[in-house]
Design a protein around this motif. Structure first.
Motif, PDB file in Angstrom:
ATOM      1  N   THR A   1     -13.187 -17.005  30.159  1.00  0.00           N
ATOM      2  CA  THR A   1     -12.252 -17.442  29.115  1.00  0.00           C
ATOM      3  C   THR A   1     -12.672 -18.791  28.542  1.00  0.00           C
ATOM      4  O   THR A   1     -12.619 -19.020  27.336  1.00  0.00           O
TER       5      THR A   1
ATOM      6  N   ALA B   1     -10.797  -9.302  23.624  1.00  0.00           N
ATOM      7  CA  ALA B   1      -9.377  -9.615  23.835  1.00  0.00           C
ATOM      8  C   ALA B   1      -8.780  -8.847  25.006  1.00  0.00           C
ATOM      9  O   ALA B   1      -7.785  -9.281  25.605  1.00  0.00           O
TER      10      ALA B   1
ATOM     11  N   GLY C   1      -6.078 -20.810  23.089  1.00  0.00           N
ATOM     12  CA  GLY C   1      -5.310 -21.588  22.123  1.00  0.00           C
ATOM     13  C   GLY C   1      -4.839 -22.910  22.708  1.00  0.00           C
ATOM     14  O   GLY C   1      -4.887 -23.946  22.034  1.00  0.00           O
ATOM     15  N   GLU C   2      -4.398 -22.887  23.955  1.00  0.00           N
ATOM     16  CA  GLU C   2      -3.946 -24.126  24.603  1.00  0.00           C
ATOM     17  C   GLU C   2      -5.100 -25.115  24.762  1.00  0.00           C
ATOM     18  O   GLU C   2      -4.934 -26.324  24.575  1.00  0.00           O
ATOM     19  N   ARG C   3      -6.275 -24.598  25.108  1.00  0.00           N
ATOM     20  CA  ARG C   3      -7.447 -25.471  25.244  1.00  0.00           C
ATOM     21  C   ARG C   3      -7.811 -26.113  23.903  1.00  0.00           C
ATOM     22  O   ARG C   3      -8.166 -27.292  23.840  1.00  0.00           O
TER      23      ARG C   3
ATOM     24  N   ASP D   1      -7.883 -14.134  28.020  1.00  0.00           N
ATOM     25  CA  ASP D   1      -6.554 -14.652  27.703  1.00  0.00           C
ATOM     26  C   ASP D   1      -6.660 -15.588  26.495  1.00  0.00           C
ATOM     27  O   ASP D   1      -7.037 -16.751  26.623  1.00  0.00           O
ATOM     28  N   PHE D   2      -6.336 -15.069  25.311  1.00  0.00           N
ATOM     29  CA  PHE D   2      -6.451 -15.865  24.100  1.00  0.00           C
ATOM     30  C   PHE D   2      -5.383 -16.952  24.025  1.00  0.00           C
ATOM     31  O   PHE D   2      -5.547 -17.942  23.316  1.00  0.00           O
ATOM     32  N   ALA D   3      -4.271 -16.772  24.737  1.00  0.00           N
ATOM     33  CA  ALA D   3      -3.254 -17.826  24.791  1.00  0.00           C
ATOM     34  C   ALA D   3      -3.825 -19.061  25.478  1.00  0.00           C
ATOM     35  O   ALA D   3      -3.580 -20.200  25.049  1.00  0.00           O
ATOM     36  N   ASP D   4      -4.605 -18.833  26.536  1.00  0.00           N
ATOM     37  CA  ASP D   4      -5.245 -19.945  27.244  1.00  0.00           C
ATOM     38  C   ASP D   4      -6.260 -20.645  26.339  1.00  0.00           C
ATOM     39  O   ASP D   4      -6.370 -21.871  26.342  1.00  0.00           O
TER      40      ASP D   4
END
Length: 331
Positions: free
Chosen positions: A282, A28, A37-39, A32-35
């Motif tokens: 990522t 982490a 999640g979006e994927r 980028d875990f936000a990226d």
């Protein structure tokens, strides 16, 4: 009251949980875990579902490989038995470290079809070794592609050394099988001899061993295919060749018994592999998470089969013993 052995098991599982969490914390820091999640939210569900279907096909083929290995050692278990036990093992592989839980379950379940526990253990170990052999085949095929991509030839001597050690081990097994006498030297030596003779039998019977090895290689090719289809489902710019370079090594690393179900280890290996060949790490972690969740889906199917059979397991095993005895008497 819990015994010391039970406490050791609990501590082992807690240690694996700690390692898994620790690995994700390290990942982490750089990912980028936000990226991710979006994927995942924007993923193509049809492609990911197709990949799950291919994983299920792998179970079908792996069960046939295991059945053939059992047959090679004189165990006449029906395909329905090997398939069910393999599918059930998929469930335990997701909850316990390094797929050991699934292997233990297979040994426990198939032992009633075998002449003894040692024969059951040998079949599972040899099944694992054929899978390892097929992974090494794909890693060897991907090595020239990796070298051409990164321009580093230092990996070739390492591969040659590993192949040489494997060859020495194979020769050793054959010599043990052909020069030793069964029943001497205690249980451990006897178990080694039985395993060596089974490996020797594979060498002596290419008409039976070649289809087994072909099934092993095919299932690993399907693993690469699953990764490629899943990558496309995540809209990652990844080619089949990229997957051939990264996935076999990632699978090999994920089998190390240091985390739960390979989680954390698999993601770290995938991120490193992607970075090594110039891809976005990522995206590698996102792909690894999806592959892990797909395995969980198939594992849950195996868990349902195991749980639904719980009410009749005792009578089923008694019936299996009787049917196995009929098979042995008919030889």
């Amino acid at each position: 009251m819990a015994t010391s052995h039970q406490y050791q098991k609990i501590l082992l599982v807690l240690a694996k949980v700690a390692v898994t969490v620790g690995l994700f914390v390290l990942i982490a820091r750089k990912i980028d875990f936000a990226d991710i999640g979006e994927r995942l939210i924007a993923a193509d569900i049809l492609l990911l579902t197709l990949a799950v279907g291919i994983i299920f096909l792998q179970v079908v083929l792996n069960a046939e490989r295991w059945r053939r290995l059992l047959f090679l050692d004189g165990v006449r278990a029906p395909y329905a038995i090997s398939f069910r036990y393999y599918l059930e093992a998929m469930f335990f592989n997701q909850a316990l470290p390094g797929a050991v839980g699934g292997d233990v379950l297979r040994v426990y379940r198939i032992r009633r079809w075998c002449d003894g526990l040692g024969q059951a253990v040998n079949s599972v170990i040899l099944d694992r070794l054929t899978g390892l052999f097929s992974l090494c085949v794909l890693i060897a095929l991907g090595l020239p592609l990796l070298v051409s991509r990164i321009g580093d030839t230092g990996l070739i001597p390492a591969l040659a050394m590993i192949a040489g050690l494997g060859g020495i081990g194979l020769v050793g097994l054959v010599l043990i099988a052909r020069m030793s006498e069964n029943g001497r030297g205690g249980k451990l030596r006897g178990a080694i001899i039985r395993f060596a003779r089974m490996a020797d039998r594979m060498i002596r019977r290419p008409s039976q061993s070649i289809p087994i090895l072909a099934l092993a290689v095919l299932t690993q090719v399907l693993s690469v295919t699953v990764a490629y289809i899943s990558a496309r489902g995540l809209s990652l710019e990844v080619s089949f060749t990229d997957c051939l370079i990264v996935i076999p090594t990632t699978i090999l690393v994920a089998t190390l018994p240091v985390s739960l179900g390979g989680w954390g280890v698999r993601e770290g290996a995938m991120a490193s592999g992607f970075a090594l060949i110039g891809l976005d790490p990522t995206g590698g972690v996102a792909l690894s998470v999806v592959l892990g969740l797909q395995l969980v889906v198939v594992g849950l199917i195996g868990g349902a089969v195991w749980l639904l059979g719980g009410a009749v397991r005792v009578s089923e095993e008694a019936e299996a013993e009787a049917e196995a005895a009929v098979f042995r008497e008919g030889e």
